[in-house]
Design a protein around this motif. Structure first.
Motif, PDB file in Angstrom:
ATOM      1  N   ARG A  10      89.476  48.997  14.097  1.00  0.00           N
ATOM      2  CA  ARG A  10      90.612  49.519  14.574  1.00  0.00           C
ATOM      3  C   ARG A  10      90.818  49.141  16.066  1.00  0.00           C
ATOM      4  N   ALA A  11      90.186  48.045  16.877  1.00  0.00           N
ATOM      5  CA  ALA A  11      90.489  47.490  17.800  1.00  0.00           C
ATOM      6  C   ALA A  11      91.828  46.910  17.775  1.00  0.00           C
ATOM      7  N   PHE A  12      92.093  46.359  16.664  1.00  0.00           N
ATOM      8  CA  PHE A  12      93.075  45.231  16.658  1.00  0.00           C
ATOM      9  C   PHE A  12      93.795  45.451  15.160  1.00  0.00           C
ATOM     10  N   SER A  13      95.030  45.287  15.124  1.00  0.00           N
ATOM     11  CA  SER A  13      95.807  45.058  13.731  1.00  0.00           C
ATOM     12  C   SER A  13      95.036  43.973  12.990  1.00  0.00           C
ATOM     13  N   ALA A  14      95.310  44.075  11.703  1.00  0.00           N
ATOM     14  CA  ALA A  14      94.719  42.877  10.857  1.00  0.00           C
ATOM     15  C   ALA A  14      95.220  41.573  11.135  1.00  0.00           C
ATOM     16  N   ASP A  15      96.572  41.412  11.593  1.00  0.00           N
ATOM     17  CA  ASP A  15      96.960  40.035  11.851  1.00  0.00           C
ATOM     18  C   ASP A  15      96.363  39.867  13.322  1.00  0.00           C
ATOM     19  N   GLN A  16      96.551  40.441  13.977  1.00  0.00           N
ATOM     20  CA  GLN A  16      95.732  40.094  15.344  1.00  0.00           C
ATOM     21  C   GLN A  16      94.461  39.748  15.014  1.00  0.00           C
ATOM     22  N   ARG A  17      93.617  40.584  14.183  1.00  0.00           N
ATOM     23  CA  ARG A  17      92.092  40.256  14.299  1.00  0.00           C
ATOM     24  C   ARG A  17      92.091  38.903  13.418  1.00  0.00           C
ATOM     25  N   MET A  18      92.825  38.401  12.453  1.00  0.00           N
ATOM     26  CA  MET A  18      92.769  37.346  11.900  1.00  0.00           C
ATOM     27  C   MET A  18      92.983  36.247  12.869  1.00  0.00           C
ATOM     28  N   SER A  19      93.919  36.192  13.757  1.00  0.00           N
ATOM     29  CA  SER A  19      94.300  34.839  14.809  1.00  0.00           C
ATOM     30  C   SER A  19      93.048  34.929  15.721  1.00  0.00           C
ATOM     31  N   LEU A  20      92.542  36.273  15.773  1.00  0.00           N
ATOM     32  CA  LEU A  20      91.371  36.144  16.861  1.00  0.00           C
ATOM     33  C   LEU A  20      90.032  35.484  16.226  1.00  0.00           C
ATOM     34  N   LEU A  21      89.841  35.639  15.297  1.00  0.00           N
ATOM     35  CA  LEU A  21      88.764  35.033  14.441  1.00  0.00           C
ATOM     36  C   LEU A  21      89.144  33.733  14.097  1.00  0.00           C
ATOM     37  N   LYS A  22      90.323  33.286  13.962  1.00  0.00           N
ATOM     38  CA  LYS A  22      90.534  31.714  13.814  1.00  0.00           C
ATOM     39  C   LYS A  22      90.177  31.151  15.090  1.00  0.00           C
ATOM     40  N   LEU A  23      90.747  31.914  16.176  1.00  0.00           N
ATOM     41  CA  LEU A  23      90.567  31.226  17.493  1.00  0.00           C
ATOM     42  C   LEU A  23      88.881  31.063  17.833  1.00  0.00           C
ATOM     43  N   PHE A  24      88.336  32.112  17.448  1.00  0.00           N
ATOM     44  CA  PHE A  24      86.683  32.216  17.642  1.00  0.00           C
ATOM     45  C   PHE A  24      86.163  30.979  16.891  1.00  0.00           C
ATOM     46  N   ARG A  25      86.521  30.748  15.665  1.00  0.00           N
ATOM     47  CA  ARG A  25      86.260  29.598  14.941  1.00  0.00           C
ATOM     48  C   ARG A  25      86.241  28.303  15.672  1.00  0.00           C
ATOM     49  N   ARG A  26      87.803  28.171  16.130  1.00  0.00           N
ATOM     50  CA  ARG A  26      88.336  26.842  16.498  1.00  0.00           C
ATOM     51  C   ARG A  26      87.619  26.674  17.942  1.00  0.00           C
ATOM     52  N   CYS A  27      87.393  27.569  18.939  1.00  0.00           N
ATOM     53  CA  CYS A  27      87.055  27.596  20.301  1.00  0.00           C
ATOM     54  C   CYS A  27      85.437  27.951  20.406  1.00  0.00           C
ATOM     55  N   VAL A  28      84.913  28.621  19.686  1.00  0.00           N
ATOM     56  CA  VAL A  28      83.861  29.162  20.171  1.00  0.00           C
ATOM     57  C   VAL A  28      82.534  28.513  19.111  1.00  0.00           C
ATOM     58  N   SER A  29      82.696  28.787  17.904  1.00  0.00           N
ATOM     59  CA  SER A  29      81.787  28.392  16.836  1.00  0.00           C
ATOM     60  C   SER A  29      82.233  27.870  15.842  1.00  0.00           C
ATOM     61  N   THR A  30      82.453  26.762  15.320  1.00  0.00           N
ATOM     62  CA  THR A  30      82.983  26.131  13.921  1.00  0.00           C
ATOM     63  C   THR A  30      82.380  26.524  12.621  1.00  0.00           C
ATOM     64  N   VAL A  31      80.973  27.182  13.060  1.00  0.00           N
ATOM     65  CA  VAL A  31      80.219  27.392  11.722  1.00  0.00           C
ATOM     66  C   VAL A  31      80.658  28.936  11.249  1.00  0.00           C
ATOM     67  N   CYS A  32      81.295  29.816  12.059  1.00  0.00           N
ATOM     68  CA  CYS A  32      81.445  30.944  11.590  1.00  0.00           C
ATOM     69  C   CYS A  32      82.723  31.063  10.623  1.00  0.00           C
ATOM     70  N   ASP A  33      82.603  31.146   9.431  1.00  0.00           N
ATOM     71  CA  ASP A  33      83.895  30.909   8.486  1.00  0.00           C
ATOM     72  C   ASP A  33      84.674  31.986   8.781  1.00  0.00           C
ATOM     73  N   THR A  34      86.037  31.823   8.691  1.00  0.00           N
ATOM     74  CA  THR A  34      86.833  33.248   8.895  1.00  0.00           C
ATOM     75  C   THR A  34      86.916  33.983   7.610  1.00  0.00           C
ATOM     76  N   GLU A  35      86.745  33.420   6.445  1.00  0.00           N
ATOM     77  CA  GLU A  35      86.840  34.458   5.450  1.00  0.00           C
ATOM     78  C   GLU A  35      85.710  35.338   5.372  1.00  0.00           C
ATOM     79  N   ALA A  36      84.537  34.818   5.932  1.00  0.00           N
ATOM     80  CA  ALA A  36      83.433  35.723   6.149  1.00  0.00           C
ATOM     81  C   ALA A  36      83.551  36.747   7.412  1.00  0.00           C
ATOM     82  N   THR A  37      83.969  36.251   8.502  1.00  0.00           N
ATOM     83  CA  THR A  37      84.012  37.082   9.630  1.00  0.00           C
ATOM     84  C   THR A  37      85.091  38.242   9.456  1.00  0.00           C
ATOM     85  N   LYS A  38      86.010  37.830   8.480  1.00  0.00           N
ATOM     86  CA  LYS A  38      87.134  38.912   8.463  1.00  0.00           C
ATOM     87  C   LYS A  38      86.370  40.387   7.746  1.00  0.00           C
TER      88      LYS A  38
END
Length: 300
Positions: free
Chosen positions: A69-97
């Motif tokens: 509930r901290a973010f909308s689903a769309d916001q969270r998905m974008s933030l998780l994609k950014l995390f994967r690209r900018c912080v850790s490429t091994v954190c799969d977006t499909e799993a972290t969501k």
């Protein structure tokens, strides 16, 4: 390719595979797509920058993003994609969501050593340049149109069936995004998971004549082709077994199109599938449909 396939498969006899392909161009090229992507994602990118500055560690950043509930689903998905690209490429977006099924500690404890240090992140994202904003926007929107060509292919095929066989055949299924038809929805005595993209019925009697799967390949090769080969062969086996056990007469159609279809492995699989199961399986593109999906075959 063995002699049996050559004698029975229509697709194995096509000398110029590109000649039967319908290319569906649904993409927007660079740099035309850039303004739209910047407009769509700049707010999430700036939010990501803010979260970085307010986080004490990269693990805390991921925890914040995955907080319910901290973010909308769309916001969270974008933030998780950014995390994967900018912080850790091994954190799969499909799993972290999957924030309710997989705790953040799983990623931190097992992959935390791959996280970029928060101090470096704060330095890199403290004053993001226009160039970096544009680049990140382009990356985030890379797969925005994924699946659209497949939906367009299905819609074109539905239109063709309805115009070519008016009041003769009826086709059912989602034209675009939507729930697949389960074979158990069509035949309640079928047990197991078998999603179909469309079902073709006799207009007059409502009898099911064929079930089908549609796929548009803009590109294809390597392990993707290997996965497809096994999956499609398994579908043929399942339908054949069901029909033999129940006495139901059913055809299986693979609607396949796109330039990726002609890649070596994928094309060879197409030739093997075409006319399999004693002729009850046919592969077709949009261009070959008028003579591959004739009424004699469908109703025999």
């Amino acid at each position: 390719m063995d002699d049996f396939v050559r004698m029975t498969s229509y697709f194995s006899q096509i000398a110029y595979p590109h000649s039967v392909i319908t290319a569906i161009n649904s993409g927007v090229t660079f740099p035309e797509f850039l303004p739209q992507r910047i407009s769509s994602y700049q707010a999430e990118i700036r939010l990501f920058c803010q979260l970085i500055q307010n986080s004490e560690s990269s693990a805390a950043l991921l925890t914040w993003i995955r907080t319910p509930r901290a973010f909308s689903a769309d916001q969270r998905m974008s933030l998780l994609k950014l995390f994967r690209r900018c912080v850790s490429t091994v954190c799969d977006t499909e799993a972290t969501k999957k924030i309710t099924k997989i705790p953040t500690s799983v990623f931190v404890d097992n992959y935390g050593y791959t996280f970029k240090d928060i101090n470096l992140l704060k330095q890199q994202f403290s004053n993001l340049s226009v160039a970096h904003l544009s680049a990140l926007s382009a990356l985030l929107g890379e797969y925005d149109s994924r699946g659209e060509q497949g939906y367009m292919l299905t819609n074109l095929f539905f239109n063709w069936v309805e115009s070519y066989y008016p009041n003769v055949l009826r086709i059912e299924g989602p034209r675009g995004a939507g729930r697949d038809i389960q074979l158990s929805d069509v035949f309640p005595n079928y047990e197991g998971d078998f999603p179909c993209d469309f079902v073709i019925r006799d207009f007059a009697t409502n009898r099911v004549l064929a079930i089908g799967l549609a796929r548009y390949d803009s590109t294809r090769g390597g392990s993707q082709s290997d996965d497809r080969t096994g999956g499609n062969s398994d579908k043929v086996t399942k339908v054949q077994r069901f029909c033999e056990e129940t006495g139901i007469n059913l055809k299986l159609i693979f609607l396949a199109d796109g330039p990726g279809l002609v890649h070596k492995d994928t094309w060879e699989e197409t030739c093997r599938l075409d006319n399999a199961w004693n002729g009850n399986v046919r592969v077709t593109t949009l261009q070959t449909a008028p003579f591959r999906l004739d009424l004699h075959w469908l109703m025999s």
